[in-house]
Design an enzyme around this catalytic site. Sequence first.
Site, PDB file in Angstrom:
ATOM      1  N   MET A 167       6.989  -8.188 -23.396  1.00 36.43           N
ATOM      2  CA  MET A 167       6.347  -8.889 -22.294  1.00 36.43           C
ATOM      3  C   MET A 167       4.854  -9.010 -22.579  1.00 36.43           C
ATOM      4  SD  MET A 167       8.194  -7.094 -19.012  1.00 36.43           S
ATOM      5  CE  MET A 167       7.830  -5.444 -19.593  1.00 36.43           C
ATOM      6  N   GLY A 195       1.126  -6.093 -20.403  1.00 36.05           N
ATOM      7  CA  GLY A 195       1.753  -6.075 -21.723  1.00 36.05           C
ATOM      8  C   GLY A 195       2.572  -4.864 -22.125  1.00 36.05           C
ATOM      9  N   SER A 196       3.862  -5.026 -22.401  1.00 38.16           N
ATOM     10  CA  SER A 196       4.743  -3.912 -22.662  1.00 38.16           C
ATOM     11  C   SER A 196       6.090  -4.392 -23.205  1.00 38.16           C
ATOM     12  CB  SER A 196       4.937  -3.106 -21.368  1.00 38.16           C
ATOM     13  OG  SER A 196       5.079  -3.988 -20.277  1.00 38.16           O
ATOM     14  N   ARG A 197       7.091  -3.467 -23.225  1.00 38.02           N
ATOM     15  CA  ARG A 197       8.364  -3.819 -23.855  1.00 38.02           C
ATOM     16  C   ARG A 197       9.528  -3.129 -23.149  1.00 38.02           C
ATOM     17  NH1 ARG A 197       8.628  -1.665 -29.586  1.00 38.02           N
ATOM     18  NH2 ARG A 197      10.532  -0.513 -29.163  1.00 38.02           N
TER      19      ARG A 197
END
Length: 219
Positions: free
Chosen positions: A100, A188-190
Amino acid sequence: MLRIHKEGLKIITGILILLSLLNILLFIYKVLAFPFLILILILSGLFFIFILRFFRIPSRKFMPDENLIFSPADGTVVNIKEVCEPEYFRDKRLLVSVFMSVWNVHINWYPLTGIVKYFRYHPGKYLVAWHPKSSELNERTSVVLLDSKEREILVRQIAGIVARRIVYYPEEGMNVQAGEEMGFIKFGSRLDVYLPLSAKILVKHKDKVKGKSTPLAAW
């Protein structure tokens, strides 16, 4: 109508107050030439719009299907591979990772209907979300979902270099529905999804996916 997620209300309010005070003080004391004051005002407005956009709740219809595992987040597919999942399954699984960016909605949704069989929160580092070791070293959660047919998947929220807070809602023993909110990662990440080797992957590397809308795999 733009709907704002509850996780963003305090941040949005704080930023609005700070930007308003900054611009008011700059105009009162005229520390810069008028064109620069206007530029700062415009940039402040654009930044505030960006924050509003980040915390928006998308209007999205959801059609549940017990034969499908849906994407838990908006973003880009950055990993599709066979790996050994070391925390819970401790055997080989199919991994699908969704990254993301700051431009994506950062709400996380349950990808299937079932019971939260296992949940753990792990504090950690803040490596970039696409770093190979981020799933082991970064702040993260692990959520194992068990459906009515005794099928299990693991969903892992992973914080990135910008993301500094994972919000999570699961508790062990909870009954959850596909498409319900699972949590939120701020900036921002996953999301990693670990599937059985028998699952049929329905996405490709670099595909753009939407949470609770795009099927990642079929049983």
